[in-house]
Structures are given as structure tokens and as C-alpha cells.
Design a protein around this motif. Sequence first.
Motif, PDB file in Angstrom:
ATOM      1  N   LYS A 151       7.686  -0.524   5.102  1.00  0.00           N
ATOM      2  CA  LYS A 151       7.339   0.790   4.571  1.00  0.00           C
ATOM      3  C   LYS A 151       7.733   0.841   3.091  1.00  0.00           C
ATOM      4  O   LYS A 151       8.923   0.807   2.770  1.00  0.00           O
ATOM      5  N   ASN A 168      -6.015   2.580   9.396  1.00  0.00           N
ATOM      6  CA  ASN A 168      -4.705   3.157   9.103  1.00  0.00           C
ATOM      7  C   ASN A 168      -4.682   4.644   8.818  1.00  0.00           C
ATOM      8  O   ASN A 168      -3.741   5.329   9.201  1.00  0.00           O
ATOM      9  N   GLU A 175      -4.224   0.087   4.134  1.00  0.00           N
ATOM     10  CA  GLU A 175      -3.879  -1.182   4.741  1.00  0.00           C
ATOM     11  C   GLU A 175      -2.387  -1.182   5.053  1.00  0.00           C
ATOM     12  O   GLU A 175      -1.664  -0.263   4.668  1.00  0.00           O
ATOM     13  N   THR A 176      -1.911  -2.215   5.755  1.00  0.00           N
ATOM     14  CA  THR A 176      -0.515  -2.275   6.169  1.00  0.00           C
ATOM     15  C   THR A 176       0.266  -3.189   5.243  1.00  0.00           C
ATOM     16  O   THR A 176      -0.030  -4.384   5.139  1.00  0.00           O
ATOM     17  N   SER A 177       1.275  -2.635   4.557  1.00  0.00           N
ATOM     18  CA  SER A 177       2.122  -3.434   3.678  1.00  0.00           C
ATOM     19  C   SER A 177       2.886  -4.462   4.497  1.00  0.00           C
ATOM     20  O   SER A 177       3.461  -4.143   5.547  1.00  0.00           O
ATOM     21  N   ASP A 185       0.864  -1.176   0.000  1.00  0.00           N
ATOM     22  CA  ASP A 185       0.000   0.000   0.000  1.00  0.00           C
ATOM     23  C   ASP A 185       0.899   1.223   0.000  1.00  0.00           C
ATOM     24  O   ASP A 185       1.691   1.433   0.931  1.00  0.00           O
ATOM     25  N   THR A 186       0.812   2.023  -1.037  1.00  0.00           N
ATOM     26  CA  THR A 186       1.637   3.223  -1.102  1.00  0.00           C
ATOM     27  C   THR A 186       0.831   4.367  -1.701  1.00  0.00           C
ATOM     28  O   THR A 186      -0.052   4.147  -2.544  1.00  0.00           O
ATOM     29  N   PRO A 237       5.724  -6.482   8.585  1.00  0.00           N
ATOM     30  CA  PRO A 237       5.273  -5.256   7.928  1.00  0.00           C
ATOM     31  C   PRO A 237       6.458  -4.427   7.452  1.00  0.00           C
ATOM     32  O   PRO A 237       7.554  -4.493   8.016  1.00  0.00           O
ATOM     33  N   ASN A 259       8.683  -2.192   9.328  1.00  0.00           N
ATOM     34  CA  ASN A 259       7.871  -1.196  10.028  1.00  0.00           C
ATOM     35  C   ASN A 259       7.362  -1.747  11.344  1.00  0.00           C
ATOM     36  O   ASN A 259       6.175  -1.871  11.564  1.00  0.00           O
ATOM     37  N   PRO A 272       3.120   5.742   3.082  1.00  0.00           N
ATOM     38  CA  PRO A 272       2.887   4.308   2.981  1.00  0.00           C
ATOM     39  C   PRO A 272       1.789   3.862   3.934  1.00  0.00           C
ATOM     40  O   PRO A 272       1.557   4.486   4.970  1.00  0.00           O
ATOM     41  N   ASN A 273       1.090   2.797   3.558  1.00  0.00           N
ATOM     42  CA  ASN A 273       0.151   2.141   4.466  1.00  0.00           C
ATOM     43  C   ASN A 273      -0.985   3.061   4.912  1.00  0.00           C
ATOM     44  O   ASN A 273      -1.348   3.097   6.075  1.00  0.00           O
ATOM     45  N   VAL A 277      -3.459  -0.087  -3.442  1.00  0.00           N
ATOM     46  CA  VAL A 277      -3.206  -1.316  -2.675  1.00  0.00           C
ATOM     47  C   VAL A 277      -3.239  -2.500  -3.633  1.00  0.00           C
ATOM     48  O   VAL A 277      -4.157  -2.629  -4.459  1.00  0.00           O
TER      49      VAL A 277
END
Length: 396
Positions: free
Chosen positions: A94, A155, A67-69, A45-46, A92, A101, A63-64, A393
Motif C-alpha cells: 500500500k 481495482n 493497478e496493484t502496487s 499506483d497511488t 503487493p 497488502n 492506493p492501487n 501509475v
Amino acid sequence: TIMDPVLCTRGALAAAVAMAFAGGPGINLPAPALQEGFSIHGLIDTGFQIHHANGTTSARMMPNGDETSAFHLRARENLHGGNYVRLKLSAPFKPDSGEFNNKNTSGDPILFNEAFVAVGGEWGELAAGRLANIFSGNGDFGLCPHINPSPMGTNFPNAGLTPIFSSGYYYNNSVIYNSPRVNGFHVAAMYSNGRDDDSVSRGKSDQFSALALTYIGESFKFAVLPTYIDSDSLKTATVTPNDEYGIALLGSYWPEPTMGLHFGYQFVRDGRALGGSYFNYFTPAAAGGPGIAKSERGVDTHALSLGFSKRFGAQKISIVLMGNKVEYKGDSAVDGDHEGWRVIPATIYRYYLSKRTHFWASASTSQSGGLYKKAREFEKDPTKAWDVGAGLVHHF
């Protein structure tokens, strides 16, 4: 009927994305049977964010935001009698810097935010390791994605559940049991022997316990989650703080498959934070903090979130209004301002390009006062701010 335990497997994730793309009522599908083997999957997700506060506007890569990459490594072995063993390692990261992360409470980097081994079967599933709090949107065991109390997710700045609810993240030294789902009902129980350290006996940090009763039907989803945290880490020679108790009521109602009404409420008694991860309210005023000393009583918090979501084909629009009221019940004579409030309206737009990829754009604003204002100023977080952002995403 008896279904598989509530798991968040790769197959369930793919099915969930498909359901979201198709416009169904959420990601509450039972986990499919899995073949033995090893898999690597995850998401990235960026995006970009514009942030305005204190008369200054800034732009950055974000980033994120939705959602969380993360990379997820999974393995599974099927046993006799329909039982199985599985494990998961989740890291996780970034996308803007390539860094992992995650950090522990000492600020040291750690690789995996979730790491566990589990055994399961028709009787349910038992897992142990570093686990996501069941009152969260995280990992394999966070119940919020199943109940969907907020269509914003967790997020985007000042817009998810975490700025308002005392929900927690990932806890060390944890064990959790998930029952099978029977006629829509499911029970879970979680215990952490020391949330933030690696003690093999009684943890030096606070212990955590939680229960959950959930119901998932065709148009209605609901969860009751009582929680308990002891306050051992805050004890001094003169003060023994009360333990923290909380209860959350979460749910969503789908009058039609493409439209949802979302709600969440939480009450916390003798909390040691202001809700929403503001942990510095004990900092003395002389050090620039809110100026409330430790005492037997903590903070009582009421938190509320109301949301609406609507899908139009491949598009989905969601709006949320959140807020909470806090009151410090202790006996500090340092600062007489013991009450605070916070209000956050937010919205997010998602366009599903495929079953695995979606574009998102979001906006939120927040205002706070009283005790919240002091805590936020101490953390260099302005009391009035707005954010807009957009990103992409992709699940792989």
C-alpha cells in the motif's frame, strides 16, 4: 506457427505498456526469450478517492486504484534443449501506508501473493506454488489481461471484474500447465489441492479446478473457462452441500487498432457466494446477515459485463456496464427473499505520459437490491453509492 508459452514476464510487461501507449489492441504479446539472471521490477499506483454513500461524502488517499502496487522478484536459468527454469515472488503493498497488502483467510499478514517455480520450453510451461486463478487479472497466469473482457481492469471500487464475477484471487497448493500458442489457440489447466491452507495432502479447504481455451487473433480474442470448486469445508453432520460449477465466456473485438468492444459472461451453479466476493450470505438473520442457511443447493448467478474503449493518441477512454442476477436455490426457511440483483456503470480515463507512466481518472456508481442488499448491509457496504478518483501509475 508455435510461439512461446503465455507468460507475463518483465519483458512482456514492458512491451505491453508500449503497446498500450501506442494504441494497439491489448497486452497479448508472446513472451520474449529471456536471458538468465535475477531481476526486481514492479509498479506503484497511488491516488485519491471521493466516496459518497448514505448521504455522506468522504475523501481519502486511495492506493492501487487502477493497478496493484507490488514488487516482483524473478530469476531464470536456461537449460539444454531450449528448456528453462524460472521462479517468481510477488509482494503487493500500500503506497499510502507502506504496509504489505496481503492476508490469508485467517487475517494474518503474508508477504507474497504469488510464489512459484516453473519449468518450460517449446512444449509449454508447468508451474507450482501459490498461483493466481486463471480466471482473474492477477499474476503471471490470470488470463483476463490477455483477453481484455473489461477495459476497467479489476481495482477501482465497484468497477472491475471482481464486484460482479466469481473470479477468485490467489490460491495455495496450486499447479498450472500452459500450452504453447498454436495458430492463435492456447490451452491451460489449473488445480489447487486446498485453496487457503497449507496441507501437503488433501486440503481442508475447498479444492479448485479450471480449464481454459483461448484464442488471440489480430482483431478478436476469446476464452472459454469452465471451473469447479468442491464444498468440503461447508459439510456438516446433516448437510452435504453441492459442489460449485461455473463457466465463463470472455472476449474482446477490435474493429480497428484503437477501438475495442469488450464482453464477459459467467454462469455459476450452486455458488457459495453472491458473486463479487460477498461471502457472508450464510450468516443468520439474528446475527445481522442475509439470513440464508446452509443447504445442499447454493446460489445460481448470471453475470454480464459490456465495455467500450477508444484511444486518441496518448489518451484512452473506457466505459463499462456490468450487472448480475442471483437466486438462492436452497431450502432455508429463515428468509423468503432468495433473489437479488446488482448494476454498475463505470468509466475510466487514462493518459500515457510515457511507456511506463500513466495518469488515470475514474468514476463508478452501484445499485443493488434483494439478496444483494441484505448482504451488502451486513458488510456495511451501502446499496447505493458512487465513487470518483484519480491517480498515477509508474512501472519500474
